[in-house]
Write a protein that holds these residues in place. Structure first.
Motif, PDB file in Angstrom:
ATOM      1  N   LEU A 152       0.819  -1.209   0.000  1.00  0.00           N
ATOM      2  CA  LEU A 152       0.000   0.000   0.000  1.00  0.00           C
ATOM      3  C   LEU A 152       0.853   1.260   0.000  1.00  0.00           C
ATOM      4  CD1 LEU A 152      -2.906  -0.979   2.423  1.00  0.00           C
ATOM      5  CD2 LEU A 152      -2.838  -1.072  -0.070  1.00  0.00           C
ATOM      6  N   THR A 153       1.981   1.212   0.707  1.00  0.00           N
ATOM      7  CA  THR A 153       2.884   2.365   0.719  1.00  0.00           C
ATOM      8  C   THR A 153       3.401   2.642  -0.689  1.00  0.00           C
ATOM      9  OG1 THR A 153       3.569   1.773   2.971  1.00  0.00           O
ATOM     10  CG2 THR A 153       4.943   3.356   1.784  1.00  0.00           C
ATOM     11  N   ALA A 154       3.818   1.589  -1.387  1.00  0.00           N
ATOM     12  CA  ALA A 154       4.326   1.744  -2.751  1.00  0.00           C
ATOM     13  C   ALA A 154       3.226   2.183  -3.712  1.00  0.00           C
ATOM     14  CB  ALA A 154       4.943   0.435  -3.223  1.00  0.00           C
ATOM     15  N   LEU A 155       2.011   1.711  -3.489  1.00  0.00           N
ATOM     16  CA  LEU A 155       0.896   2.092  -4.349  1.00  0.00           C
ATOM     17  C   LEU A 155       0.667   3.588  -4.303  1.00  0.00           C
ATOM     18  CD1 LEU A 155      -1.557   1.467  -6.155  1.00  0.00           C
ATOM     19  CD2 LEU A 155      -2.864   1.027  -4.061  1.00  0.00           C
ATOM     20  N   VAL A 156       0.631   4.149  -3.109  1.00  0.00           N
ATOM     21  CA  VAL A 156       0.436   5.595  -2.980  1.00  0.00           C
ATOM     22  C   VAL A 156       1.623   6.348  -3.580  1.00  0.00           C
ATOM     23  CG1 VAL A 156       0.084   7.497  -1.366  1.00  0.00           C
ATOM     24  CG2 VAL A 156      -1.029   5.306  -0.950  1.00  0.00           C
ATOM     25  N   LEU A 157       2.840   5.834  -3.350  1.00  0.00           N
ATOM     26  CA  LEU A 157       4.042   6.452  -3.922  1.00  0.00           C
ATOM     27  C   LEU A 157       4.011   6.467  -5.449  1.00  0.00           C
ATOM     28  CD1 LEU A 157       6.964   4.989  -1.757  1.00  0.00           C
ATOM     29  CD2 LEU A 157       6.573   7.413  -2.198  1.00  0.00           C
ATOM     30  N   SER A 158       3.365   5.471  -6.039  1.00  0.00           N
ATOM     31  CA  SER A 158       3.398   5.305  -7.493  1.00  0.00           C
ATOM     32  C   SER A 158       2.697   6.410  -8.254  1.00  0.00           C
ATOM     33  CB  SER A 158       2.770   3.957  -7.881  1.00  0.00           C
ATOM     34  OG  SER A 158       1.351   4.000  -7.749  1.00  0.00           O
ATOM     35  N   GLY A 159       1.660   6.988  -7.655  1.00  0.00           N
ATOM     36  CA  GLY A 159       0.860   7.984  -8.364  1.00  0.00           C
ATOM     37  C   GLY A 159      -0.144   7.359  -9.314  1.00  0.00           C
ATOM     38  N   LEU A 160      -0.237   6.024  -9.340  1.00  0.00           N
ATOM     39  CA  LEU A 160      -1.198   5.331 -10.197  1.00  0.00           C
ATOM     40  C   LEU A 160      -2.554   5.247  -9.488  1.00  0.00           C
ATOM     41  CD1 LEU A 160       1.124   2.465 -11.517  1.00  0.00           C
ATOM     42  CD2 LEU A 160       0.505   4.600 -12.678  1.00  0.00           C
ATOM     43  N   ASP A 161      -3.539   4.729 -10.190  1.00  0.00           N
ATOM     44  CA  ASP A 161      -4.899   4.656  -9.666  1.00  0.00           C
ATOM     45  C   ASP A 161      -4.956   3.866  -8.362  1.00  0.00           C
ATOM     46  OD1 ASP A 161      -7.684   4.713  -9.434  1.00  0.00           O
ATOM     47  OD2 ASP A 161      -7.920   2.900 -10.633  1.00  0.00           O
ATOM     48  N   THR A 162      -5.513   4.473  -7.326  1.00  0.00           N
ATOM     49  CA  THR A 162      -5.648   3.811  -6.025  1.00  0.00           C
ATOM     50  C   THR A 162      -7.102   3.456  -5.699  1.00  0.00           C
ATOM     51  OG1 THR A 162      -5.810   5.957  -4.893  1.00  0.00           O
ATOM     52  CG2 THR A 162      -3.622   4.986  -5.077  1.00  0.00           C
TER      53      THR A 162
END
Length: 264
Positions: free
Chosen positions: A113-123
């Motif tokens: 989840l940390t990497a997902l938010v960092l990615s800037g992609l659709d959450t």
């Protein structure tokens, strides 16, 4: 009571007050690697009996824990992150549910989840896949089964396989946005945001566990709505029914199909 306690994924400060309190209160802490866990316990001055619970003894230890749980408080931790997510813990959860034994899962650090938010992609919508196969042929089959998903996909990968993994992703997924994070919350934390074609040539440091977030398949099919409607009408289908069927079958907004039907 059995508590599943998430531990920091890097920075030792990323642990909740409740988790510290639980670890200080339990009789036994089952750890994936005692050498790793003891560093965390020493940092917070936690004194508890340590036993091992890892992927090689998970089934056996789950049985022993259930047999000896009476009047004891137990905590389960892994080296980093949430027990049961790409780490030991899921087998014990299933056995506890089967035996109707109460347990608690505490919230805490999670690399995905940390990497997902960092990615800037659709959450808003995403799939966590974890580790794909270590063999390229099997891995490509897994990727093939995922390539049409419309939402962000999260993978874990080991450093020595990261380049081969990225090559397979490009071959199967084609051009997509991609984000690669490593050493999350640590001193040398790094996130590379790129595309699947360009990231292959990036100078990637092959250290630390990687979290890869890949954009979903957002390619739009260019359907000729008029032709689709005429085809249905020629079959004798009523116009209102044709609008519904085409919208559903081709995932086209119903209003767009309806507007086109007015021109026929």
């Amino acid at each position: 009571m059995i508590y599943f306690c998430p531990t920091p994924i890097g920075n030792l400060g990323d642990i909740t007050i409740r988790t510290i309190e639980i670890l200080k209160s339990v009789d036994i802490i089952f750890a994936e690697d005692k050498r790793v866990t003891v560093k965390l316990l020493n940092h917070y001055d936690i004194k508890a009996e340590l036993r091992t619970y890892h992927k090689f003894n998970e089934s056996e230890m789950s049985e022993k824990i259930i047999e000896n749980i009476a009047d004891r408080d137990i905590a389960l931790v892994t080296d980093a992150g949430m027990p049961g997510i790409s780490d030991p813990g899921a087998i014990l959860v299933k056995k506890l549910i089967e035996e109707k034994i109460d347990f608690r899962v505490l919230p805490g650090a999670n690399a995905a989840l940390t990497a997902l938010v960092l990615s800037g992609l659709d959450t808003d919508h995403f799939t966590f896949y974890g580790f794909a196969s270590s063999k390229s042929s099997a891995r490509k089959k897994e990727l093939e089964s995922l390539k049409d998903l419309k939402f962000t996909i999260i993978f874990y990968e080991a450093p020595h396989r990261i380049k081969d993994f990225l090559q397979d992703v490009y071959e199967v997924f084609g051009e997509r946005k991609i984000s690669i994070s490593r050493e999350i919350t640590k001193v040398f934390e790094e996130t590379i945001r790129s595309t699947t074609s360009k990231v292959i040539d990036e100078d990637i440091t092959e250290k630390g566990e990687f979290v890869i977030c890949i954009e979903g398949n957002n390619k739009e099919e260019n359907y000729n709505i008029k032709e689709l409607l005429e085809e249905e009408l020629n079959k004798g289908v009523k116009k209102s029914q044709a609008v519904k069927e085409i919208s559903k079958k081709y995932n086209i907004p119903k209003n767009d199909v309806y507007k086109e039907s007015l021109n026929l």
